[in-house]
Each structure stands twice: as structure tokens, then as C-alpha cells.
Write a protein that holds these residues in place. Structure first.
Motif, PDB file in Angstrom:
ATOM      1  N   ASP A 103       0.632  41.562   8.655  1.00 36.55           N
ATOM      2  CA  ASP A 103      -0.073  41.817   7.402  1.00 36.55           C
ATOM      3  C   ASP A 103      -0.495  43.276   7.284  1.00 36.55           C
ATOM      4  OD1 ASP A 103      -2.378  42.163   8.927  1.00 36.55           O
ATOM      5  OD2 ASP A 103      -3.313  40.294   8.296  1.00 36.55           O
ATOM      6  N   ARG A 104      -1.305  43.556   6.258  1.00 30.98           N
ATOM      7  CA  ARG A 104      -1.750  44.915   5.948  1.00 30.98           C
ATOM      8  C   ARG A 104      -2.479  45.572   7.122  1.00 30.98           C
ATOM      9  NH1 ARG A 104      -6.448  47.371   3.046  1.00 30.98           N
ATOM     10  NH2 ARG A 104      -5.617  48.972   1.654  1.00 30.98           N
ATOM     11  N   TYR A 105      -3.107  44.770   7.941  1.00 32.07           N
ATOM     12  CA  TYR A 105      -3.894  45.290   9.051  1.00 32.07           C
ATOM     13  C   TYR A 105      -3.131  45.257  10.382  1.00 32.07           C
ATOM     14  CZ  TYR A 105      -7.561  45.012   5.585  1.00 32.07           C
ATOM     15  OH  TYR A 105      -8.300  45.180   4.434  1.00 32.07           O
ATOM     16  N   GLY A 106      -1.831  45.040  10.298  1.00 33.80           N
ATOM     17  CA  GLY A 106      -1.029  44.990  11.511  1.00 33.80           C
ATOM     18  C   GLY A 106      -1.219  43.729  12.314  1.00 33.80           C
ATOM     19  N   MET A 107      -1.804  42.705  11.693  1.00 34.55           N
ATOM     20  CA  MET A 107      -2.027  41.434  12.389  1.00 34.55           C
ATOM     21  C   MET A 107      -0.796  40.544  12.263  1.00 34.55           C
ATOM     22  SD  MET A 107      -4.973  41.921  13.643  1.00 34.55           S
ATOM     23  CE  MET A 107      -5.361  40.272  14.254  1.00 34.55           C
ATOM     24  N   PHE A 108      -0.454  39.907  13.357  1.00 23.78           N
ATOM     25  CA  PHE A 108       0.726  39.057  13.425  1.00 23.78           C
ATOM     26  C   PHE A 108       0.576  37.835  12.536  1.00 23.78           C
ATOM     27  CE2 PHE A 108       2.945  35.504  15.585  1.00 23.78           C
ATOM     28  CZ  PHE A 108       4.243  35.995  15.544  1.00 23.78           C
ATOM     29  N   ILE A 109       1.587  37.569  11.693  1.00 21.09           N
ATOM     30  CA  ILE A 109       1.593  36.384  10.835  1.00 21.09           C
ATOM     31  C   ILE A 109       2.486  35.299  11.415  1.00 21.09           C
ATOM     32  CG2 ILE A 109       2.243  35.481   8.566  1.00 21.09           C
ATOM     33  CD1 ILE A 109       1.506  38.185   7.384  1.00 21.09           C
ATOM     34  N   GLY A 110       3.707  35.657  11.796  1.00 18.82           N
ATOM     35  CA  GLY A 110       4.621  34.662  12.351  1.00 18.82           C
ATOM     36  C   GLY A 110       5.961  35.276  12.673  1.00 18.82           C
ATOM     37  N   MET A 111       6.816  34.484  13.336  1.00 20.40           N
ATOM     38  CA  MET A 111       8.139  34.983  13.716  1.00 20.40           C
ATOM     39  C   MET A 111       9.148  33.851  13.689  1.00 20.40           C
ATOM     40  SD  MET A 111       9.162  33.919  17.019  1.00 20.40           S
ATOM     41  CE  MET A 111       9.988  35.338  17.742  1.00 20.40           C
ATOM     42  N   ASN A 112      10.413  34.232  13.647  1.00 24.93           N
ATOM     43  CA  ASN A 112      11.521  33.290  13.744  1.00 24.93           C
ATOM     44  C   ASN A 112      12.554  33.839  14.709  1.00 24.93           C
ATOM     45  OD1 ASN A 112      11.208  30.874  12.250  1.00 24.93           O
ATOM     46  ND2 ASN A 112      11.478  31.977  10.329  1.00 24.93           N
ATOM     47  N   ASP A 113      13.180  32.957  15.445  1.00 23.06           N
ATOM     48  CA  ASP A 113      14.264  33.342  16.348  1.00 23.06           C
ATOM     49  C   ASP A 113      15.223  32.158  16.431  1.00 23.06           C
ATOM     50  OD1 ASP A 113      15.928  34.409  18.223  1.00 23.06           O
ATOM     51  OD2 ASP A 113      14.431  34.575  19.822  1.00 23.06           O
ATOM     52  N   LEU A 114      15.966  31.961  15.342  1.00 23.05           N
ATOM     53  CA  LEU A 114      16.933  30.871  15.289  1.00 23.05           C
ATOM     54  C   LEU A 114      18.170  31.243  16.098  1.00 23.05           C
ATOM     55  CD1 LEU A 114      16.683  30.083  11.464  1.00 23.05           C
ATOM     56  CD2 LEU A 114      15.462  28.957  13.338  1.00 23.05           C
ATOM     57  N   HIS A 115      18.833  30.240  16.637  1.00 28.50           N
ATOM     58  CA  HIS A 115      20.009  30.486  17.466  1.00 28.50           C
ATOM     59  C   HIS A 115      21.236  29.817  16.844  1.00 28.50           C
ATOM     60  CE1 HIS A 115      17.083  31.968  20.238  1.00 28.50           C
ATOM     61  NE2 HIS A 115      16.552  30.770  20.445  1.00 28.50           N
ATOM     62  N   ASP A 116      22.385  30.414  17.094  1.00 28.83           N
ATOM     63  CA  ASP A 116      23.673  29.867  16.651  1.00 28.83           C
ATOM     64  C   ASP A 116      23.793  29.814  15.131  1.00 28.83           C
ATOM     65  OD1 ASP A 116      24.432  29.444  19.332  1.00 28.83           O
ATOM     66  OD2 ASP A 116      23.350  27.533  19.358  1.00 28.83           O
ATOM     67  N   VAL A 117      23.004  30.627  14.428  1.00 31.27           N
ATOM     68  CA  VAL A 117      23.150  30.804  12.980  1.00 31.27           C
ATOM     69  C   VAL A 117      23.065  32.294  12.700  1.00 31.27           C
ATOM     70  CG1 VAL A 117      22.211  28.540  12.366  1.00 31.27           C
ATOM     71  CG2 VAL A 117      20.671  30.500  12.574  1.00 31.27           C
ATOM     72  N   ASP A 118      23.557  32.705  11.525  1.00 36.17           N
ATOM     73  CA  ASP A 118      23.569  34.138  11.218  1.00 36.17           C
ATOM     74  C   ASP A 118      22.556  34.492  10.141  1.00 36.17           C
ATOM     75  OD1 ASP A 118      24.783  33.013   9.041  1.00 36.17           O
ATOM     76  OD2 ASP A 118      26.474  34.417   8.975  1.00 36.17           O
ATOM     77  N   TYR A 119      21.402  33.803  10.157  1.00 35.58           N
ATOM     78  CA  TYR A 119      20.352  34.127   9.199  1.00 35.58           C
ATOM     79  C   TYR A 119      18.986  33.891   9.825  1.00 35.58           C
ATOM     80  CZ  TYR A 119      20.241  29.042   8.559  1.00 35.58           C
ATOM     81  OH  TYR A 119      20.154  27.695   8.780  1.00 35.58           O
ATOM     82  N   GLU A 120      17.966  34.591   9.285  1.00 33.83           N
ATOM     83  CA  GLU A 120      16.569  34.412   9.656  1.00 33.83           C
ATOM     84  C   GLU A 120      15.737  34.564   8.386  1.00 33.83           C
ATOM     85  OE1 GLU A 120      15.416  33.598  12.556  1.00 33.83           O
ATOM     86  OE2 GLU A 120      16.879  34.238  14.058  1.00 33.83           O
ATOM     87  N   THR A 121      14.572  33.929   8.353  1.00 33.19           N
ATOM     88  CA  THR A 121      13.707  34.016   7.173  1.00 33.19           C
ATOM     89  C   THR A 121      12.262  34.287   7.587  1.00 33.19           C
ATOM     90  OG1 THR A 121      13.267  31.627   7.157  1.00 33.19           O
ATOM     91  CG2 THR A 121      15.152  32.422   5.875  1.00 33.19           C
ATOM     92  N   LEU A 122      11.549  35.017   6.712  1.00 33.49           N
ATOM     93  CA  LEU A 122      10.130  35.278   6.889  1.00 33.49           C
ATOM     94  C   LEU A 122       9.426  35.046   5.559  1.00 33.49           C
ATOM     95  CD1 LEU A 122      10.228  38.592   8.965  1.00 33.49           C
ATOM     96  CD2 LEU A 122       9.519  36.346   9.822  1.00 33.49           C
ATOM     97  N   ARG A 123       8.229  34.478   5.613  1.00 34.33           N
ATOM     98  CA  ARG A 123       7.439  34.223   4.427  1.00 34.33           C
ATOM     99  C   ARG A 123       5.978  34.619   4.690  1.00 34.33           C
ATOM    100  NH1 ARG A 123      11.870  33.926   2.985  1.00 34.33           N
ATOM    101  NH2 ARG A 123      12.960  32.231   1.888  1.00 34.33           N
ATOM    102  N   GLY A 124       5.351  35.257   3.687  1.00 34.06           N
ATOM    103  CA  GLY A 124       3.950  35.630   3.799  1.00 34.06           C
ATOM    104  C   GLY A 124       3.243  35.456   2.473  1.00 34.06           C
ATOM    105  N   LEU A 125       2.076  34.809   2.475  1.00 32.63           N
ATOM    106  CA  LEU A 125       1.310  34.610   1.251  1.00 32.63           C
ATOM    107  C   LEU A 125       0.711  35.926   0.772  1.00 32.63           C
ATOM    108  CD1 LEU A 125      -0.612  31.295   2.044  1.00 32.63           C
ATOM    109  CD2 LEU A 125       1.372  31.580   0.534  1.00 32.63           C
TER     110      LEU A 125
END
Length: 219
Positions: A143-165
Motif C-alpha cells: 500500500d501507500r505506506y509500503g505495508m504488505f497487502i498480499g502475494m501470489n505465486d501460482l505454478h504451472d500457469v503463465d499468469y498472476e493476479t493482484l488486487r487491492g481495495l
């Protein structure tokens, strides 16, 4: 001091918040941030009373040169005292700016371990999609303050997604000085620990939209 200047990996970005408490005899306090011995503006929020008080200091890292820096934070009070409250060695990432509703072709460069991006989501939620990734990566959102929101590390696919309110912080942005946007997000793309060892370039397409089409290649 109850919170460090940098995160657990030594990075500092966005608006860094340092919280703590101290005994003061005066009713006014100010803070000075010294980055590589050069003075930077800082903000401090503290109740206008004497005694044991909690304080919050903020350092906006926007405009700082990417790389390693030595930072010292000095707290001054109206009773004439000055005290170094915290500081240390921090690393400011080199950000590439991305925008809402855009498509960007990017990569982790050959020999590098990660790439960083900044997104001013303005009045929207944050949507970051990586497509057509040439090797396994992990993606993280902050976020704006450098605080961790979340992560993804999917395997055997060629895409990743991130979402933030959308961030609803009550922030008044100054027109006179550059500041981190109130709905700013930061994205980290790094080689996955589960990927085969490689120093080659990792390419991908970044789509900053909640409306993402699919194909036979991307799923």
C-alpha cells in the motif's frame, strides 16, 4: 521506537511511518530526516501535551534516488532536547510507473532477481494482471505506506493476479511539493523460489484492469 524505518527485507518505499513513545517536557516537537547526511522534510504527529506521549513520524520517499541510503531521524522538542530516535541502512527500489487501464510489456532483466512498479490507482481499486509470463514468478502488492497487502505465486500457469481495495486515508495532497499519491500501490515481481535456476530474462505482459480477456495461451 516501536516500528522500524525499513521493512523486514531492508526496503523503504512509499511513506514510511515510524511509531514510538517518549517523555517530553515541552508541548512542541519536530522531526528531521537526514538521508546520506542531507536534510529531508518529515512530519510528526503527537498530542500537544507534556509527559509520556505516543508519536508517529512520516518520511515520504518519493523523489529519492533508488539504491542504498543511510538514514538518521532526529527528534527535537520545545524543551531544547534533541534525540536520534532511529535510522539505519535502507534500500529504495527503482520503480517503473504503470497506470490504470493500460497494457505494459515488461520483464525481469537478465541477471536481476526482481522488478518493481508503482501504480496510482486514483479513484479505483488496484488491478494488476501478469500474462504470458515466460518463467515462474511471485508477485506482491504493497500500500501507500509500503505495508504488505498480499502475494501470489501460482505454478504451472503463465499468469498472476493482484488486487487491492481503494485506500480511503484522509490525506491532503500538497500542490507545492511532490508527494506519494493517496491511492498509490507498489508491485514487486520476482523470480519464484520454485522456478528452475536461471539468470535469463523473464518477460510478461502487465494489464492494469479488472476486465482481462483470456485466450488458449493464457487460460
Amino acid at each position: 521506537v516501536l516500528s522500524p524505518l525499513e521493512n523486514e527485507e531492508g526496503y523503504a518505499f512509499g511513506i514510511r511511518r515510524i511509531e514510538g513513545n517518549m517523555q517530553v517536557d515541552g508541548s512542541e516537537m519536530r522531526t528531521d530526516f537526514f538521508v546520506d547526511m542531507s536534510l529531508r522534510p518529515g512530519q510528526i504527529y503527537v498530542p500537544p501535551v507534556s509527559g509520556q506521549v505516543d508519536f508517529t513520524m512520516e518520511w515520504d520517499t518519493i523523489g529519492e534516488i533508488p539504491g542504498d541510503h543511510d538514514v538518521v531521524i532526529l527528534l527535537r522538542t520545545s524543551d531544547g532536547r534533541g534525540q536520534v530516535v532511529t535510522g539505519g541502512h535502507v534500500n529504495i527500489p527503482d520503480f517503473t510507473a504503470i497506470e490504470n487501464d493500460t497494457v505494459v510489456y515488461s520483464c525481469i532483466a537478465m541477471g536481476a532477481q526482481e522488478s518493481w512498479y508503482s501504480l496510482d490507482a486514483e479513484d479505483k481499486n488496484a488491478y494488476v494482471n501478469l500474462l504470458e509470463i515466460s518463467s515462474d514468478v511471485s508477485v506482491s502488492l504493497y500500500d501507500r505506506y509500503g505495508m504488505f497487502i498480499g502475494m501470489n505465486d501460482l505454478h504451472d500457469v503463465d499468469y498472476e493476479t493482484l488486487r487491492g481495495l481503494k485506500q480511503e486515508a484522509d490525506v491532503v495532497e500538497s500542490e507545492d511539493t511532490e508527494s506519494t499519491p493517496k491511492n498509490a500501490f507498489f508491485v514487486r515481481v520476482r523470480r519464484s523460489e520454485n522456478a528452475p535456476p536461471s539468470v535469463g530474462e523473464v518477460s510478461y505482459v502487465m494489464v492494469q484492469s479488472k476486465d482481462v480477456g483470456t485466450s488458449e495461451e493464457t487460460g
